[in-house]
Design a protein around this motif. Structure first.
Motif, mmCIF file in Angstrom:
data_model
loop_
_atom_site.group_PDB
_atom_site.id
_atom_site.type_symbol
_atom_site.label_atom_id
_atom_site.label_comp_id
_atom_site.label_asym_id
_atom_site.label_seq_id
_atom_site.Cartn_x
_atom_site.Cartn_y
_atom_site.Cartn_z
ATOM 1 N N ARG A 72 42.234 4.681 6.907
ATOM 2 C CA ARG A 72 43.470 4.647 7.656
ATOM 3 C C ARG A 72 43.494 5.887 8.860
ATOM 4 O O ARG A 72 43.676 5.390 10.105
ATOM 5 C CB ARG A 72 44.721 4.503 7.079
ATOM 6 N N ASP A 73 43.053 6.903 8.362
ATOM 7 C CA ASP A 73 43.221 8.168 9.187
ATOM 8 C C ASP A 73 42.208 8.119 10.109
ATOM 9 O O ASP A 73 42.151 8.566 11.259
ATOM 10 C CB ASP A 73 42.994 9.615 8.359
ATOM 11 N N THR A 74 40.829 7.413 9.838
ATOM 12 C CA THR A 74 39.657 7.456 10.770
ATOM 13 C C THR A 74 40.361 6.571 11.960
ATOM 14 O O THR A 74 39.873 6.723 12.809
ATOM 15 C CB THR A 74 38.640 7.031 9.951
ATOM 16 N N ASP A 75 40.719 5.366 11.463
ATOM 17 C CA ASP A 75 41.004 4.519 12.612
ATOM 18 C C ASP A 75 41.973 5.237 13.490
ATOM 19 O O ASP A 75 42.165 4.915 14.409
ATOM 20 C CB ASP A 75 41.683 3.197 11.897
ATOM 21 N N ARG A 76 43.063 5.582 12.831
ATOM 22 C CA ARG A 76 44.169 6.707 13.932
ATOM 23 C C ARG A 76 43.546 7.374 14.798
ATOM 24 O O ARG A 76 43.692 7.369 15.976
ATOM 25 C CB ARG A 76 45.245 7.075 12.970
ATOM 26 N N HIS A 77 42.466 8.250 14.234
ATOM 27 C CA HIS A 77 41.857 9.362 14.946
ATOM 28 C C HIS A 77 40.999 8.486 16.030
ATOM 29 O O HIS A 77 40.828 9.074 17.333
ATOM 30 C CB HIS A 77 40.943 10.219 14.173
ATOM 31 N N ARG A 78 40.370 7.340 15.765
ATOM 32 C CA ARG A 78 39.695 6.692 16.826
ATOM 33 C C ARG A 78 40.355 6.294 18.158
ATOM 34 O O ARG A 78 40.043 6.279 19.133
ATOM 35 C CB ARG A 78 38.782 5.397 16.254
ATOM 36 N N LYS A 79 41.523 5.599 17.750
ATOM 37 C CA LYS A 79 42.630 5.049 18.570
ATOM 38 C C LYS A 79 43.260 6.342 19.604
ATOM 39 O O LYS A 79 43.106 6.006 20.822
ATOM 40 C CB LYS A 79 43.806 4.469 17.991
ATOM 41 N N ILE A 80 43.370 7.540 19.039
ATOM 42 C CA ILE A 80 43.725 8.511 19.575
ATOM 43 C C ILE A 80 42.618 9.069 20.580
ATOM 44 O O ILE A 80 42.956 9.478 21.808
ATOM 45 C CB ILE A 80 44.440 9.750 18.705
ATOM 46 N N THR A 81 41.479 9.215 20.210
ATOM 47 C CA THR A 81 40.372 9.510 20.868
ATOM 48 C C THR A 81 40.068 8.506 22.133
ATOM 49 O O THR A 81 39.782 9.179 23.251
ATOM 50 C CB THR A 81 39.110 9.734 20.304
ATOM 51 N N SER A 82 40.129 7.485 21.794
ATOM 52 C CA SER A 82 39.931 6.244 22.805
ATOM 53 C C SER A 82 41.028 6.476 24.122
ATOM 54 O O SER A 82 40.786 6.429 25.281
ATOM 55 C CB SER A 82 40.039 5.127 22.059
ATOM 56 N N LYS A 83 42.310 6.623 23.676
ATOM 57 C CA LYS A 83 43.318 6.711 24.512
ATOM 58 C C LYS A 83 43.647 8.028 25.315
ATOM 59 O O LYS A 83 43.974 7.853 26.468
ATOM 60 C CB LYS A 83 44.699 6.588 23.954
ATOM 61 N N SER A 84 42.812 8.937 24.979
ATOM 62 C CA SER A 84 42.783 10.288 25.600
ATOM 63 C C SER A 84 42.119 10.147 26.978
ATOM 64 O O SER A 84 42.351 10.951 27.587
ATOM 65 C CB SER A 84 42.324 11.493 24.463
ATOM 66 N N LYS A 85 41.348 9.244 27.118
ATOM 67 C CA LYS A 85 40.554 9.150 28.366
ATOM 68 C C LYS A 85 41.556 8.064 29.215
ATOM 69 O O LYS A 85 40.917 8.267 30.495
ATOM 70 C CB LYS A 85 39.099 8.533 27.857
ATOM 71 N N GLU A 86 42.473 7.693 29.103
ATOM 72 C CA GLU A 86 43.170 7.046 29.871
ATOM 73 C C GLU A 86 43.885 7.720 30.782
ATOM 74 O O GLU A 86 44.347 7.310 32.074
ATOM 75 C CB GLU A 86 44.052 5.874 29.103
ATOM 76 N N SER A 87 44.828 8.705 30.296
ATOM 77 C CA SER A 87 45.578 9.541 31.282
ATOM 78 C C SER A 87 45.573 10.642 30.566
ATOM 79 O O SER A 87 45.367 11.304 29.578
ATOM 80 C CB SER A 87 46.854 8.958 31.332
ATOM 81 N N ILE A 88 46.274 11.790 31.631
ATOM 82 C CA ILE A 88 46.413 13.418 31.416
ATOM 83 C C ILE A 88 47.393 13.280 30.067
ATOM 84 O O ILE A 88 47.401 14.325 29.131
ATOM 85 C CB ILE A 88 47.081 13.991 32.396
ATOM 86 N N TRP A 89 48.475 12.236 30.228
ATOM 87 C CA TRP A 89 49.473 12.465 29.043
ATOM 88 C C TRP A 89 48.917 12.179 27.600
ATOM 89 O O TRP A 89 49.288 12.858 26.909
ATOM 90 C CB TRP A 89 50.700 11.661 29.402
ATOM 91 N N GLU A 90 48.014 10.969 27.696
ATOM 92 C CA GLU A 90 47.385 10.757 26.457
ATOM 93 C C GLU A 90 46.530 11.744 26.110
ATOM 94 O O GLU A 90 46.122 12.038 24.843
ATOM 95 C CB GLU A 90 46.801 9.276 26.434
ATOM 96 N N PHE A 91 45.706 12.478 26.913
ATOM 97 C CA PHE A 91 44.953 13.640 26.439
ATOM 98 C C PHE A 91 45.827 14.811 25.712
ATOM 99 O O PHE A 91 45.375 15.424 24.916
ATOM 100 C CB PHE A 91 44.234 14.245 27.854
#
Length: 719
Positions: free
Chosen positions: A41-60
């Motif tokens: 579950r933590d791996t899935d959570r981290h993968r989603k955060i890494t993917s979203k971080s490229k979408e906007s400055i706020w997500e980064f």
């Protein structure tokens, strides 16, 4: 037959689990977490955060905050744990002295603090000053015995109320004079801090595995402030406490221990500008011939550890199985009264245990006024103050010896009955006190033997007449380590804690010899330390990595159902209704259910947790239209084909674990036990050629291990 996705004009069927709902992924009380599942579950959570971080400055920015949240939690734990430890130390000193008197100039000062600023105190009478008045002088002008009695029923949770109650009662318990220490409970206090700060960050509050990484670091911070031993705290968490300790947790534990130690040092509760609790400064090196008495102290420590564990467990078992356990407050009052009445006449049991250990560790310099330093001095001695030769013992030393002998017997007996009561109770300091008393007496004996028989072959090469060759305080330190090791079975972390505790880095070899010897002797009578013994007494499902399993049994010998038992309760992938699932949950108490293609084929496709099934059905009834008791529950990607006018089916694929851990029925149990230990499994399924045969839970493994060891397999109470 039509596809359920086209019913009631709906183009596609909503999987309501695409939206999170409360409590999913959580566990019931007294249940074991699934480490493999939490890691996934933590791996899935981290993968989603890494993917979203490229979408906007706020997500980064949010991804950066998530990455640094662990260090922030460690910083907060260290600051709060250090602060609480300092406050507890100051409050304990004040309340301990409050039993005997009060500071007239400032009632919140302890005896030592009260006399710090006095200009009317001489060195010989440094413990006496006009500002400090004993109660006997203020009230009745004669000795009067006063002891603070306290005791609270503490429940084993890590919540805010536990933190508050534990902090307050810890001060009362230690200052009351009971044969207990504050060091063990300080680890609990630090873990309460860790649990509190974990709840502020979703990264930890929603993942029990990540939360336990924080608690491992908090335990290190607790030992750090308890003993002033940050490195020993990290090693203690690694060696004794943690079940799962990745490298990342090691660094964060070190950081939390560092911050906690720095905070405690800033508060300076001991008033000596040092972090160590029992600072020693010996002026004589140890000699190889002294290894023999050091090893004897290790033997004593191992025997004491065995005696204490067996007697204490027997008493605690009696407390659990008789009416005695129904009156915990009365037990505390009686034990405290007995302690006060017996301890007060002896000066070595009257004072706080920490003060006693400090005096026993000290070397006898020219300025020491303790009875233990009442030697007959040579009036012609012209040696420097720090190099005093061995001298014949005076009457004060002999008086101290028999008082220490009585105190040793009292400590051994009373600690057996005190540890385990419904109060915050630490065992480190009482165990060290037992060893320090025994060690000091041995040290004085060796010292006098060397003085009077310096021509013996064992003393001839290193103990000449007029030389300072034996340090009794060192024997006390070695004895303390031996007894603590005999009770806890600690080795590496124990030695590091001891030299951090005393600053005696030069004496690591004697400490190592005593620690190893005490562990060998104690292990000869049983492998369990005091903590493991209490875990087994309480029936907690703990798989100790130190236990070896060498029996040649197979998974088929342990799995359920066994021959003659009812078939395994399972769910099918697309043929059971909501009512069927609810009935199965109601009629059983299993933590989860295997999901198979059909009851005829029994081909395994996954595993569903009981708690998540309950929550999913409850939320579906509230949030999804058309879900009724007759609705089909399915775990596949596509809904099954249903007759016209059938109620909406309920898709639960999102809560299905599609990769449950499986073993074959011929897997050796030695391998299964290792899998449960190293992966932290809650259960594993037993298959043959993809066909489900049974299930093995952690409780089944523990029961089987107990049965193989000729113990009661039903002693394991919780899941």
């Amino acid at each position: 037959m039509i596809n359920a996705g086209d019913m009631n004009g709906s183009g596609n069927l909503m999987d309501f689990l695409d939206e999170p709902f409360p409590d999913v992924g959580t566990y019931e009380d007294f249940h074991t977490i699934d480490w493999l599942r939490e890691k996934s579950r933590d791996t899935d959570r981290h993968r989603k955060i890494t993917s979203k971080s490229k979408e906007s400055i706020w997500e980064f920015i949010k991804s950066l905050l998530d990455a640094w949240s662990g260090w922030v939690v460690m910083l907060l734990i260290g600051l709060l744990a250090g602060t609480l430890a300092g406050v507890i130390d100051l409050a304990v000193d004040w309340m301990t002295d409050l039993k005997e008197g009060v500071c007239l100039s400032a009632f919140w000062y302890s005896h030592e603090q009260c006399c710090w600023t006095s200009n009317e105190t001489t060195f010989d009478d440094r413990d006496k000053c006009p500002q400090w008045q004993k109660w006997s002088e203020l009230l009745v002008s004669q000795s009067e015995i006063k002891t603070i009695l306290s005791g609270f029923i503490i429940r084993g949770y890590l919540g805010k109320w536990t933190l508050l109650i534990k902090t307050v009662t810890l001060v009362l318990v230690v200052s009351s004079g009971l044969s207990l220490g504050k060091e063990g409970p300080l680890v609990h206090v630090a873990c309460c801090c860790g649990n509190f700060f974990s709840s502020l960050f979703s990264k930890y509050s929603k993942n029990e595995g990540k939360r336990r990484e924080v608690l491992s670091a908090a335990a290190a911070a607790g030992v750090s402030v308890a003993f002033g031993a940050p490195i020993g705290g990290v090693l203690f968490s690694l060696e004794e406490v943690s079940y799962y300790f990745p490298l990342k947790t090691l660094w964060r534990s070190f950081f939390a221990a560092l911050v906690a130690a720095f905070t405690l040092r800033s508060i300076n509760p001991f008033g000596n500008s040092r972090l160590v609790l029992f600072y020693v400064e010996y002026h004589t090196p140890w000699y190889m011939a002294e290894l023999f008495p050091f090893i004897l102290l290790g033997v004593f420590g191992g025997l004491w550890g065995t005696l204490f564990i067996r007697c204490n467990i027997a008493w605690c078992r009696r407390r659990k199985t008789t009416r005695l356990g129904k009156y915990p407050v009365l037990e505390v009052i009686v034990i405290t009264a007995i302690t006060a009445i017996i301890a007060y006449p002896n000066p070595y049991t009257r004072r706080s245990t920490s003060e006693l250990i400090s005096e026993l560790f000290n070397d006898c310099g020219a300025l020491e006024s303790s009875q233990l330093c009442d030697y007959i001095n040579d009036p012609n001695m012209t040696r420097p103050v720090d190099d005093i030769p061995d001298r014949p013992a005076g009457p004060g030393v002999y008086t101290a010896m028999w008082q220490l002998a009585l105190a040793l017997v009292f400590k051994i007996v009373i600690t057996i009955f005190t540890f385990g009561m419904k109060i915050p109770s630490g065992l480190f300091i009482p165990s060290m006190a037992v060893g320090a008393m025994a060690g000091r007496m041995v040290g004085i004996g060796v010292e006098q033997l060397a003085y009077h028989h310096h021509d013996w072959i064992i003393f001839r090469n290193w103990c000449r007449p007029g030389a300072d060759c034996v340090t009794p305080g060192l024997y006390a330190m070695v004895g303390a380590a031996a007894c603590l090791g005999g009770v806890t079975r600690m080795t590496v972390s124990l030695v590091v804690i001891m030299f951090e505790l005393t600053g005696g880095l030069e004496y690591i070899v004697p400490l190592m010899a005593a620690a190893v010897t005490s562990k060998w002797v104690a292990d000869a009578f049983g492998k369990e330390g005091i903590y493991e013994a209490h875990i087994h007494l309480n029936g907690y499902p703990f798989l100790d990595v130190k236990d070896e399993f060498t029996h040649r049994t197979l998974a088929t010998d342990v799995m359920r159902p066994r021959r003659g038992e009812a078939p395994l309760s399972v769910l099918t992938q697309d043929s059971m209704t909501v009512e069927d699932v609810e009935t199965l949950i109601k009629e059983t108490d299993y933590n989860g259910f295997p999901v198979v293609v059909s009851k005829d084929s029994e081909r395994l496709i996954g595993f569903a947790q009981r708690r998540e099934l309950i929550l999913a059905i409850k939320n579906a009834r509230q949030r999804q239209d058309g879900v009724v008791s007759n609705s089909i529950v399915y775990f596949t990607e596509e809904p099954p084909e249903l007759p016209p006018n059938s109620p909406h089916p309920l898709k639960l694929r999102r809560i299905l674990n599609l990769s449950p851990f499986t073993v074959t029925d011929h897997t050796p149990m030695e391998t299964v036990v290792d899998i449960f230990r190293k992966l932290g499994l809650r259960q594993c399924l037993v298959t043959r050629s993809g066909r489900l045969l049974g299930i093995i839970t952690k409780k089944d493994v523990l029961r089987h291990m107990a049965q193989m060891a000729n113990q009661d397999p039903e002693s394991i109470m919780f899941n």
